[in-house]
Design a protein around this motif. Structure first.
Motif, PDB file in Angstrom:
ATOM      1  N   THR A  56      97.350  24.590  13.718  1.00 49.53           N
ATOM      2  CA  THR A  56      98.614  24.860  13.024  1.00 49.53           C
ATOM      3  C   THR A  56      99.746  25.010  14.024  1.00 49.53           C
ATOM      4  O   THR A  56     100.834  24.435  13.839  1.00 49.53           O
ATOM      5  N   LEU A  57      99.507  25.771  15.069  1.00 50.88           N
ATOM      6  CA  LEU A  57     100.548  25.992  16.083  1.00 50.88           C
ATOM      7  C   LEU A  57     100.914  24.693  16.802  1.00 50.88           C
ATOM      8  O   LEU A  57     102.071  24.494  17.179  1.00 50.88           O
TER       9      LEU A  57
ATOM     10  N   PRO B  52     104.541  22.197  13.490  1.00 46.31           N
ATOM     11  CA  PRO B  52     105.956  21.987  13.849  1.00 46.31           C
ATOM     12  C   PRO B  52     106.351  20.516  13.978  1.00 46.31           C
ATOM     13  O   PRO B  52     107.534  20.187  13.884  1.00 46.31           O
ATOM     14  N   ARG B  53     105.391  19.649  14.178  1.00 46.64           N
ATOM     15  CA  ARG B  53     105.707  18.216  14.306  1.00 46.64           C
ATOM     16  C   ARG B  53     106.139  17.615  12.981  1.00 46.64           C
ATOM     17  O   ARG B  53     106.769  16.567  12.955  1.00 46.64           O
TER      18      ARG B  53
ATOM     19  N   ARG C  12     100.950  17.444   9.313  1.00 46.59           N
ATOM     20  CA  ARG C  12     100.630  18.609   8.483  1.00 46.59           C
ATOM     21  C   ARG C  12      99.389  18.380   7.621  1.00 46.59           C
ATOM     22  O   ARG C  12      98.760  19.340   7.181  1.00 46.59           O
ATOM     23  N   LEU C  13      99.036  17.152   7.407  1.00 46.74           N
ATOM     24  CA  LEU C  13      97.839  16.854   6.595  1.00 46.74           C
ATOM     25  C   LEU C  13      96.556  17.371   7.245  1.00 46.74           C
ATOM     26  O   LEU C  13      95.774  18.058   6.581  1.00 46.74           O
TER      27      LEU C  13
ATOM     28  N   VAL D 187      92.163  21.423   7.699  1.00 45.91           N
ATOM     29  CA  VAL D 187      91.354  22.379   8.462  1.00 45.91           C
ATOM     30  C   VAL D 187      91.399  23.753   7.800  1.00 45.91           C
ATOM     31  O   VAL D 187      90.389  24.462   7.762  1.00 45.91           O
ATOM     32  N   TRP D 188      92.560  24.141   7.259  1.00 45.93           N
ATOM     33  CA  TRP D 188      92.620  25.421   6.540  1.00 45.93           C
ATOM     34  C   TRP D 188      91.780  25.373   5.264  1.00 45.93           C
ATOM     35  O   TRP D 188      91.117  26.358   4.921  1.00 45.93           O
TER      36      TRP D 188
END
Length: 176
Positions: free
Chosen positions: A113-114, A118-119, A124-125, A130-131
């Motif tokens: 995530t870190l 931000p990209r 974000r997919l 992963v979450w």
């Protein structure tokens, strides 16, 4: 059985009552491949594959290892007993809180995530994926009867927090 907070007891009983053989098999398999040691090994492999190109990648295994060590150290301090043994579908012998599976997966997810959130865009997919995997792994621990809801919630929070702190500390050390 001693009194449990309502969310723990209610959710746990609901999952135990509605077990389905196919879901049990899937939960056992996913739980086996996401054991804390396996997640640590995965983070080391990913770091090794990417280290030649991007040095900060070492924060991934450092975060997963640190979260695992903190979680392992907290288990006997907290001393939370696992659900009754007759309802467990896999063998676990240490204390319940925090869940090591949830801790390791959350640490892995937090580092990604870190790095990638931000990209923006398609980056974000995989973060969301992963979450979702971390939450699914946490669910398997409930479904297999080896954790209470608060155990996996504590593991998710602990893993994410430790990974965030390791990433921040690493960033500050490399900038100074």
């Amino acid at each position: 059985m001693r009194f449990l907070p309502l969310p723990d007891s209610a959710l746990w009983h609901r999952l135990i009552e509605d077990r389905h053989p196919l879901l049990v098999d899937a939960a056992v398999a996913l739980s086996a491949v996401t054991r804390p040691l396996a997640v640590t090994a995965l983070s080391l492999v990913v770091a090794a594959l990417l280290a030649w190109r991007w040095r900060p990648v070492l924060v991934l295994p450092l975060s997963v290892i640190a979260a695992g060590l903190v979680g392992h150290a907290l288990k006997p301090v907290i001393g939370r007993e696992r659900p009754p043994e007759e309802f467990r579908l896999v063998v676990e012998t240490n204390h319940a809180m925090p869940s090591g599976h949830a801790t390791g997966m959350a640490a892995l997810a937090m580092v990604l995530t870190l790095w990638w959130w931000p990209r923006g865009g398609w980056w974000r997919l995989p973060v969301a994926g992963v979450w979702v995997l971390a939450v699914t792994v946490s669910w398997t621990r409930l479904y297999l009867g080896v954790h209470w809801f608060s155990d996996v919630l504590a593991g998710l929070i602990l893993g994410g927090a430790v990974a965030f702190l390791v990433a921040e500390a690493t960033k500050r050390l490399t900038l100074s």
